[in-house]
Design a protein around this motif. Structure first.
Motif, PDB file in Angstrom:
ATOM      1  N   SER A   4       1.000 -27.876 -20.718  1.00 14.15           N
ATOM      2  CA  SER A   4       0.399 -28.357 -21.410  1.00 14.15           C
ATOM      3  C   SER A   4       1.218 -28.731 -22.925  1.00 14.15           C
ATOM      4  N   PRO A   5       1.158 -30.004 -23.280  1.00 19.12           N
ATOM      5  CA  PRO A   5       2.284 -30.791 -24.251  1.00 19.12           C
ATOM      6  C   PRO A   5       2.394 -30.051 -25.335  1.00 19.12           C
ATOM      7  N   CYS A   6       1.470 -29.366 -25.942  1.00 23.52           N
ATOM      8  CA  CYS A   6       1.238 -28.333 -27.215  1.00 23.52           C
ATOM      9  C   CYS A   6       2.334 -27.972 -26.406  1.00 23.52           C
ATOM     10  N   GLU A   7       2.128 -26.637 -26.064  1.00 25.54           N
ATOM     11  CA  GLU A   7       3.493 -25.838 -25.864  1.00 25.54           C
ATOM     12  C   GLU A   7       4.389 -26.200 -25.223  1.00 25.54           C
ATOM     13  N   LEU A   8       4.696 -27.063 -24.807  1.00 25.33           N
ATOM     14  CA  LEU A   8       6.208 -27.308 -24.747  1.00 25.33           C
ATOM     15  C   LEU A   8       7.093 -28.274 -26.341  1.00 25.33           C
ATOM     16  N   MET A   9       5.501 -28.785 -27.130  1.00 21.97           N
ATOM     17  CA  MET A   9       6.402 -28.901 -28.338  1.00 21.97           C
ATOM     18  C   MET A   9       6.670 -27.428 -29.148  1.00 21.97           C
ATOM     19  N   GLN A  10       5.374 -26.907 -28.892  1.00 25.17           N
ATOM     20  CA  GLN A  10       5.886 -25.542 -30.466  1.00 25.17           C
ATOM     21  C   GLN A  10       7.590 -25.233 -29.266  1.00 25.17           C
ATOM     22  N   SER A  11       7.598 -24.816 -28.002  1.00 23.44           N
ATOM     23  CA  SER A  11       8.449 -24.164 -27.602  1.00 23.44           C
ATOM     24  C   SER A  11      10.183 -24.988 -28.258  1.00 23.44           C
ATOM     25  N   LEU A  12       9.736 -26.034 -28.279  1.00 19.40           N
ATOM     26  CA  LEU A  12      10.679 -27.654 -28.568  1.00 19.40           C
ATOM     27  C   LEU A  12      11.478 -26.959 -30.211  1.00 19.40           C
ATOM     28  N   SER A  13      10.519 -27.079 -30.510  1.00 16.31           N
ATOM     29  CA  SER A  13      10.243 -26.797 -32.377  1.00 16.31           C
ATOM     30  C   SER A  13      10.949 -25.403 -32.634  1.00 16.31           C
ATOM     31  N   LEU A  14      10.646 -24.344 -32.320  1.00 14.13           N
ATOM     32  CA  LEU A  14      10.638 -23.330 -31.956  1.00 14.13           C
ATOM     33  C   LEU A  14      12.313 -23.080 -32.142  1.00 14.13           C
ATOM     34  N   PHE A  15      12.589 -23.269 -30.619  1.00 15.17           N
ATOM     35  CA  PHE A  15      14.214 -23.388 -30.353  1.00 15.17           C
ATOM     36  C   PHE A  15      15.084 -24.031 -31.775  1.00 15.17           C
ATOM     37  N   SER A  16      14.567 -25.546 -31.729  1.00 19.35           N
ATOM     38  CA  SER A  16      15.174 -26.026 -32.796  1.00 19.35           C
ATOM     39  C   SER A  16      15.247 -25.688 -34.350  1.00 19.35           C
ATOM     40  N   GLN A  17      14.161 -24.372 -34.113  1.00 24.58           N
ATOM     41  CA  GLN A  17      14.397 -23.378 -36.261  1.00 24.58           C
ATOM     42  C   GLN A  17      15.342 -22.815 -35.250  1.00 24.58           C
ATOM     43  N   LYS A  18      15.379 -22.346 -34.187  1.00 21.26           N
ATOM     44  CA  LYS A  18      16.045 -21.002 -34.137  1.00 21.26           C
ATOM     45  C   LYS A  18      17.345 -21.145 -34.125  1.00 21.26           C
ATOM     46  N   TYR A  19      17.545 -22.599 -33.557  1.00 18.53           N
ATOM     47  CA  TYR A  19      19.428 -23.259 -33.423  1.00 18.53           C
ATOM     48  C   TYR A  19      19.523 -23.420 -34.770  1.00 18.53           C
ATOM     49  N   LEU A  20      18.358 -23.807 -36.323  1.00 16.05           N
ATOM     50  CA  LEU A  20      19.338 -24.324 -37.777  1.00 16.05           C
ATOM     51  C   LEU A  20      19.330 -23.626 -38.341  1.00 16.05           C
ATOM     52  N   SER A  21      18.682 -22.649 -38.267  1.00 11.79           N
ATOM     53  CA  SER A  21      18.393 -20.430 -38.882  1.00 11.79           C
ATOM     54  C   SER A  21      20.619 -20.113 -38.159  1.00 11.79           C
ATOM     55  N   GLN A  22      19.867 -20.370 -37.124  1.00 13.56           N
ATOM     56  CA  GLN A  22      21.515 -19.503 -37.008  1.00 13.56           C
ATOM     57  C   GLN A  22      22.733 -20.368 -37.039  1.00 13.56           C
TER      58      GLN A  22
END
Length: 186
Positions: A4-22
């Motif tokens: 679903s577009p929402c699931e993918l948007m959430q996955s991308l957002s979560l990954f980018s947040q993890k990237y920034l945090s690390q």
């Protein structure tokens, strides 16, 4: 397989947040990029020094889409591919998975999105000329000859050698692929 577009948007957002945090954990600041007045982006923020600026992924708010590509080539591009490239503006985000190291590609700005569309058109035309199944690239691997692509028919994620048929399936969907990634901080 389609996410679903929402699931993918959430996955991308979560990954980018993890990237920034690390990244911030390692360097105590946002990622840096060389200043380039000719290449503005909503990702850019304050100056780091006279040659560099801070940047971070930015949610896309302006309406961008692949309608012109689909109309010109008389095809339908897989929804996951369209959602992936219309969710975030970003520089590449490095990651790793069981298969190895990779760099997720994104558009840097609305102008860069137009350039991306031109590259996608060239890729599609090459696939048609070679009479290969249509795949659409979204990431580079640590091997310059290999890319990661979405199978346009079913949304599966495959590794393929540039100019060749996809040869190794790595995930059933874009969401499952993004969810298996670990940020790789330089």
């Amino acid at each position: 397989m389609k996410s679903s577009p929402c699931e993918l948007m959430q996955s991308l957002s979560l990954f980018s947040q993890k990237y920034l945090s690390q990244y911030q954990e390692r360097y105590q600041h946002l990622p840096l990029i060389e200043k380039d007045e000719q290449w503005p982006s909503p990702c850019l923020s304050n100056d780091y020094d006279e040659n560099h600026q801070y940047w971070q992924p930015s949610e896309i708010s302006d309406p961008i889409n692949f309608d012109n590509v689909e109309k010109a080539l008389e095809i339908t591009i897989h929804a996951d591919f369209k959602t992936y490239f219309t969710t975030l503006y970003s520089d590449t985000l490095d990651a790793s998975c069981d298969e190895g190291a990779l760099s997720l590609l994104f558009a840097w700005s609305k102008d860069d999105f137009q350039r991306l569309q031109e590259n996608v058109i060239g890729h599609i035309l090459m696939k048609q000329k070679l009479k290969q199944s249509l795949t659409l690239f979204f990431a580079l691997t640590d091997d310059d000859n290999m890319i990661l692509s979405v199978n346009n028919d079913n949304g599966e994620i495959w590794v393929e050698k540039v100019g060749s048929q996809a040869h190794k399936k790595v995930a059933d969907s874009m969401v499952s692929f993004i969810d298996m990634l670990t940020p790789r901080i330089p």
